[in-house]
Every structure is written in C-alpha cells, then in structure tokens.
Design a protein around this motif. Structure first.
Motif, PDB file in Angstrom:
ATOM      1  N   GLY A   1      13.118   4.950   3.878  1.00  0.00           N
ATOM      2  CA  GLY A   1      12.090   4.837   2.840  1.00  0.00           C
ATOM      3  C   GLY A   1      10.973   5.840   3.032  1.00  0.00           C
ATOM      4  N   SER A   2       9.837   5.565   2.432  1.00  0.00           N
ATOM      5  CA  SER A   2       8.734   6.530   2.433  1.00  0.00           C
ATOM      6  C   SER A   2       7.680   6.243   3.503  1.00  0.00           C
ATOM      7  CB  SER A   2       8.050   6.526   1.059  1.00  0.00           C
ATOM      8  OG  SER A   2       9.001   6.709   0.047  1.00  0.00           O
ATOM      9  N   VAL A   3       7.800   5.108   4.183  1.00  0.00           N
ATOM     10  CA  VAL A   3       6.771   4.752   5.175  1.00  0.00           C
ATOM     11  C   VAL A   3       7.233   5.164   6.572  1.00  0.00           C
ATOM     12  CG1 VAL A   3       5.479   2.849   6.232  1.00  0.00           C
ATOM     13  CG2 VAL A   3       6.020   2.772   3.791  1.00  0.00           C
ATOM     14  N   ASP A   4       6.372   5.867   7.310  1.00  0.00           N
ATOM     15  CA  ASP A   4       6.673   6.178   8.707  1.00  0.00           C
ATOM     16  C   ASP A   4       6.271   4.947   9.530  1.00  0.00           C
ATOM     17  OD1 ASP A   4       6.717   6.994  11.336  1.00  0.00           O
ATOM     18  OD2 ASP A   4       5.994   9.022  10.894  1.00  0.00           O
ATOM     19  N   MET A   5       7.239   4.079   9.736  1.00  0.00           N
ATOM     20  CA  MET A   5       6.952   2.783  10.364  1.00  0.00           C
ATOM     21  C   MET A   5       6.462   2.968  11.805  1.00  0.00           C
ATOM     22  SD  MET A   5       7.802   0.398   8.033  1.00  0.00           S
ATOM     23  CE  MET A   5       8.492  -1.110   8.713  1.00  0.00           C
ATOM     24  N   PHE A   6       7.020   3.982  12.495  1.00  0.00           N
ATOM     25  CA  PHE A   6       6.581   4.197  13.881  1.00  0.00           C
ATOM     26  C   PHE A   6       5.124   4.646  13.918  1.00  0.00           C
ATOM     27  CE2 PHE A   6       6.268   6.590  17.918  1.00  0.00           C
ATOM     28  CZ  PHE A   6       6.459   5.508  18.762  1.00  0.00           C
ATOM     29  N   ALA A   7       4.761   5.520  12.983  1.00  0.00           N
ATOM     30  CA  ALA A   7       3.371   6.007  12.968  1.00  0.00           C
ATOM     31  C   ALA A   7       2.404   4.837  12.739  1.00  0.00           C
ATOM     32  CB  ALA A   7       3.196   7.065  11.886  1.00  0.00           C
ATOM     33  N   VAL A   8       2.794   3.903  11.872  1.00  0.00           N
ATOM     34  CA  VAL A   8       1.920   2.746  11.621  1.00  0.00           C
ATOM     35  C   VAL A   8       1.846   1.879  12.882  1.00  0.00           C
ATOM     36  CG1 VAL A   8       1.583   0.653  10.243  1.00  0.00           C
ATOM     37  CG2 VAL A   8       2.476   2.722   9.144  1.00  0.00           C
ATOM     38  N   MET A   9       3.021   1.643  13.488  1.00  0.00           N
ATOM     39  CA  MET A   9       3.031   0.796  14.686  1.00  0.00           C
ATOM     40  C   MET A   9       2.228   1.440  15.818  1.00  0.00           C
ATOM     41  SD  MET A   9       3.917  -2.046  15.961  1.00  0.00           S
ATOM     42  CE  MET A   9       5.339  -2.861  15.243  1.00  0.00           C
ATOM     43  N   ARG A  10       2.390   2.751  15.979  1.00  0.00           N
ATOM     44  CA  ARG A  10       1.663   3.434  17.045  1.00  0.00           C
ATOM     45  C   ARG A  10       0.153   3.315  16.826  1.00  0.00           C
ATOM     46  NH1 ARG A  10       3.600   9.309  17.709  1.00  0.00           N
ATOM     47  NH2 ARG A  10       2.647   9.326  15.674  1.00  0.00           N
TER      48      ARG A  10
ATOM     49  N   LEU B   1       0.835  -1.214   0.000  1.00  0.00           N
ATOM     50  CA  LEU B   1       0.000   0.000   0.000  1.00  0.00           C
ATOM     51  C   LEU B   1       0.864   1.257   0.000  1.00  0.00           C
ATOM     52  CD1 LEU B   1      -2.592  -1.297   2.603  1.00  0.00           C
ATOM     53  CD2 LEU B   1      -3.093  -0.795   0.199  1.00  0.00           C
ATOM     54  N   GLY B   2       2.028   1.176   0.648  1.00  0.00           N
ATOM     55  CA  GLY B   2       2.903   2.340   0.784  1.00  0.00           C
ATOM     56  C   GLY B   2       3.570   2.754  -0.519  1.00  0.00           C
ATOM     57  N   ALA B   3       3.498   1.906  -1.546  1.00  0.00           N
ATOM     58  CA  ALA B   3       4.084   2.291  -2.840  1.00  0.00           C
ATOM     59  C   ALA B   3       3.273   3.403  -3.495  1.00  0.00           C
ATOM     60  CB  ALA B   3       4.169   1.076  -3.759  1.00  0.00           C
ATOM     61  N   SER B   4       2.078   3.628  -2.973  1.00  0.00           N
ATOM     62  CA  SER B   4       1.259   4.737  -3.467  1.00  0.00           C
ATOM     63  C   SER B   4       1.211   5.774  -2.348  1.00  0.00           C
ATOM     64  CB  SER B   4      -0.126   4.181  -3.779  1.00  0.00           C
ATOM     65  OG  SER B   4      -0.938   5.180  -4.257  1.00  0.00           O
ATOM     66  N   LEU B   5       1.807   6.946  -2.593  1.00  0.00           N
ATOM     67  CA  LEU B   5       1.955   7.922  -1.504  1.00  0.00           C
ATOM     68  C   LEU B   5       0.619   8.473  -1.027  1.00  0.00           C
ATOM     69  CD1 LEU B   5       5.158   9.853  -2.666  1.00  0.00           C
ATOM     70  CD2 LEU B   5       4.971   8.092  -0.887  1.00  0.00           C
ATOM     71  N   SER B   6      -0.431   8.287  -1.827  1.00  0.00           N
ATOM     72  CA  SER B   6      -1.730   8.800  -1.384  1.00  0.00           C
ATOM     73  C   SER B   6      -2.366   7.888  -0.333  1.00  0.00           C
ATOM     74  CB  SER B   6      -2.668   8.972  -2.580  1.00  0.00           C
ATOM     75  OG  SER B   6      -2.734   7.773  -3.289  1.00  0.00           O
ATOM     76  N   ASN B   7      -1.800   6.728  -0.112  1.00  0.00           N
ATOM     77  CA  ASN B   7      -2.352   5.853   0.930  1.00  0.00           C
ATOM     78  C   ASN B   7      -1.860   6.293   2.304  1.00  0.00           C
ATOM     79  OD1 ASN B   7      -3.985   4.110  -0.549  1.00  0.00           O
ATOM     80  ND2 ASN B   7      -2.266   2.773  -1.106  1.00  0.00           N
ATOM     81  N   ASP B   8      -2.786   6.657   3.174  1.00  0.00           N
ATOM     82  CA  ASP B   8      -2.445   7.095   4.532  1.00  0.00           C
ATOM     83  C   ASP B   8      -2.546   5.863   5.448  1.00  0.00           C
ATOM     84  OD1 ASP B   8      -2.570   8.005   7.165  1.00  0.00           O
ATOM     85  OD2 ASP B   8      -3.599   9.860   6.623  1.00  0.00           O
ATOM     86  N   LEU B   9      -1.393   5.268   5.730  1.00  0.00           N
ATOM     87  CA  LEU B   9      -1.404   3.962   6.420  1.00  0.00           C
ATOM     88  C   LEU B   9      -1.924   4.036   7.861  1.00  0.00           C
ATOM     89  CD1 LEU B   9       1.973   2.740   4.907  1.00  0.00           C
ATOM     90  CD2 LEU B   9      -0.282   1.874   4.324  1.00  0.00           C
ATOM     91  N   PRO B  10      -1.468   5.007   8.684  1.00  0.00           N
ATOM     92  CA  PRO B  10      -2.017   5.052  10.051  1.00  0.00           C
ATOM     93  C   PRO B  10      -3.538   5.255  10.050  1.00  0.00           C
ATOM     94  CG  PRO B  10      -0.026   6.391   9.899  1.00  0.00           C
ATOM     95  CD  PRO B  10      -0.382   5.980   8.496  1.00  0.00           C
ATOM     96  N   GLN B  11      -4.014   6.047   9.102  1.00  0.00           N
ATOM     97  CA  GLN B  11      -5.470   6.259   9.014  1.00  0.00           C
ATOM     98  C   GLN B  11      -6.180   4.963   8.622  1.00  0.00           C
ATOM     99  OE1 GLN B  11      -7.153   9.827   7.036  1.00  0.00           O
ATOM    100  NE2 GLN B  11      -8.102   8.340   5.640  1.00  0.00           N
ATOM    101  N   MET B  12      -5.562   4.218   7.717  1.00  0.00           N
ATOM    102  CA  MET B  12      -6.174   2.931   7.323  1.00  0.00           C
ATOM    103  C   MET B  12      -6.295   2.016   8.536  1.00  0.00           C
ATOM    104  SD  MET B  12      -4.452   1.756   3.817  1.00  0.00           S
ATOM    105  CE  MET B  12      -4.751   2.589   2.307  1.00  0.00           C
TER     106      MET B  12
END
Ligand code: DNO
Length: 349
Positions: free
Chosen positions: A286-295, A241-252
C-alpha cells in the motif's frame, strides 16, 4: 506498547477465545453496542463486559467508541443534555478502570466506503472508496440505502433530517461545536483518569456536502491546543490519515506523540485522487510506510495501546466488514515484527 484487538461483544462472530490465541495480544478494544446513542453507559454493563474480557485472560484497554450525539455536532440547544450524559459515561468508564476512550466527531457518517467487498487478484476482498462511485451513489434518491453499511444505522426520515440539518453547518461551526463539547467533557475525563483520543475523519476530506474537520496534522494540532490536558488526545489512525498522501505520518507522530493515546495501524493503497483500497498491512502492499511510522512511535517512546485495523476477508472467512479474525491476526503479527525490529535498531540510527 500494548497489542490489542477490537471485539464487538457477544454478537461478534470472532470469539474472545480465538483472539487470545493471537500471540502478543493482551488487550481488547470494545464498546456497549446496544446502548442507544446519547444515553448514559451504565457502570454495571461496563463491568459485565470487562468481566467477560478478563475471563479470557485479556484486559479491557480501550472503549471505541462512545458515539457523540449529532445534536452536539450541530450545536443544538439539546446538546447540553447529551453532553451531561457523555460526562456521566466517562465517569463510569473511570470507575470501571477503563482509561482510554476513542471517539470521533464526523457528521452523520463514521467511516465511509463505496464498496465493502473490493476484489483483490488473489481472491481476497477489502473495503474501498472511489470518488466517482460516491458521486454516482449520491445522485440517486436513496442515498442511505445505496451507501454500503449505513442503511441499518438510520431510518430514511432521520437520515434526510440530518443531511439537511448539516447543510447550514460549515467547518467553522463544526470547530466551535467541537470546542464547546471538549470544554465540558475534558475536565470530567481528567478527573476520572480517562484519556480521550479523537479518531480522524475517514476518509479525511468532506463528503456529500458534510463538513469534516479532523483531516490532517494542522487539525490534530489545533485540537490538542484547544485544551492543554493529557485527557485531550488523538488516535493515530494510519489508514484514515494515510488516504491523503499529503499527510506525513511519521512527522505527525513526532509532533503529536505526547497526545497520541491510541494507534490504529493499517495500510491503504491510494489509487487516484480521493480514491483508495484498503490494503494488507504489509508496507509494500500500500501507500503507508508502516516501518517508518512504527520507528517514529518507538523513537518517541509510545507505550499505549495499538491495534491492527481493518483486514481483508481471506481464507473463506465471512464476517463483519474489515473485522474478520484472520487478516487482522496477520496484521497483529506483522506489527509486532515491526515493533521488535524498530526497538532493536532505533539506537543505531
Ligand atoms: C472503523 C473505525 C471507526 C472508529 C470510530 C471511532 O473501523 O476505525 O469506526 O471506531 O471512528 O470513533
């Protein structure tokens, strides 16, 4: 959260006795790789695999994946036979005590890359996808031979047949066919105590004229709303999902967490429109904020299986693309650091 790692069975150059030495890893993600697509997964074979895993003190947490036969994605008459087989496999998973089933609904190809050995300056290698490169490859005659990793999967005839067959299938028909499939399998999964979780399309956009539909938050929400069942869930794959910058992973995570049953956590460096390199797990690479997703996962109380995903080839390791031991072990260690930090700080934020 249960830290797991993927293991490809007895032929995997990475052995279970090595995986068990990665601290914190308690579970294995695996599959019956020799069962032909469309056939029933025998209970005995699942139990044999489970016993091998248990013998190393590990648990068989997730099946990734039972492939969905292309006739189901195409909506052909033959699909009912393959769906019945799929249901029988799900029942066998339930009997074997395996509760999580990751699958995907990508036409023809699963994950697709243009280079399996993209060189990093430090001498390591990773997988990458370059849009222009794909255009070049697809203008050649032998696409299946030129596309890294796929020549072993399809004969040229089967490949040509599938590429043609999908030309008449648009996004709407793919959704219809997915819905048809889910309406048959989800009740069976629910009765068997198995949680299914769809893997997003990787990369999350249509390629080579093939319709890809599981690409963003709207698609995942649409999917879980097709059937309101805990067995109808998703795999959060941050790299896909992170390959598309418009995907907001923490929001998902916030919107979907009740239906997230499995997490693939890796980083990806987006380097241009529809182009990326797989990156080391560390956020800054990379482009993914891994901490934000984990949090976000911790805040939402996610307690299911998680695994590090594709790693680079480092320290001279030669192995299955994306699935060597060393960089994935670094990934598992990093994810557990993030988890500990998120857990200890979440109450203050
Ligand atoms: C790639 C994996 C995918 C995944 C399937 C799930 O390394 O993440 O191949 O296993 O898409 O069905």
């Amino acid at each position: 959260m249960k830290m797991t790692m993927r293991w490809f069975g007895g032929d995997d150059p990475v052995k279970l006795e090595r995986i068990r030495q990665v601290f914190g890893v308690s579970g294995i993600v695996s599959a019956l790789h020799d069962t032909p697509v469309g056939e029933v997964w025998p209970y005995e074979d699942l139990m044999e695999l489970k016993e091998q895993i248990n013998a190393e003190g590990l648990q068989f947490e997730v099946v990734e994946s039972i492939p969905v036969h292309e006739d189901i994605k195409l909506g052909l008459d033959t699909r009912d036979k393959y769906i019945a087989n799929y249901c029988a496999s799900i029942e066998n998973l339930g009997r074997a005590g395996i509760r999580t089933l990751c699958y995907n609904f990508m036409p023809v190809f699963d994950w697709t890359r243009t280079n399996l050995s993209h060189p990093y300056a430090d001498g390591s290698h990773a997988l990458s996808f370059n849009y222009e490169e794909l255009q070049k490859i697809s203008s050649g005659n032998d696409l299946v031979d030129a596309l890294p990793g796929w020549a072993e999967v399809y004969t040229p005839d089967r490949f040509r047949y599938l590429m043609e067959a999908f030309q008449g299938i648009g996004q709407d028909a793919m959704w219809d066919n997915l819905e048809y499939f889910l309406k048959k399998v989800i009740p069976v999964a629910e009765a068997a105590g198995v949680k299914m979780c769809i893997h997003p399309d990787d990369p999350p956009w249509s390629i080579l004229g093939l319709p890809r539909i599981i690409v963003d938050e709207d698609a995942l929400l649409r999917l879980v709303n097709i059937i309101d069942s805990p067995s109808n869930g998703v795999t959060l794959c941050t790299g896909s999902l992170g390959a598309s910058l418009s995907n907001d992973l923490p929001q998902m995570v916030r919107k979907l967490h009740r239906r997230i049953h499995f997490v693939h956590m890796r980083n990806v460096a987006v380097v241009g429109p529809k182009s990326f390199h797989e990156a080391p797990h560390l956020s800054s690479m990379g482009s993914v904020d891994m901490f934000a997703v984990m949090r976000s996962l911790v805040k939402c109380g996610y307690s299911g299986p998680i695994r590090p995903d594709h790693g680079r080839m480092i320290w001279g390791e030669i192995g299955r693309p994306g699935y060597g031991l060393f960089d994935r072990a670094l990934g598992a260690a990093y994810l557990q650091g993030l988890y500990e930090a998120a857990n200890k700080t979440v109450s203050y934020s």
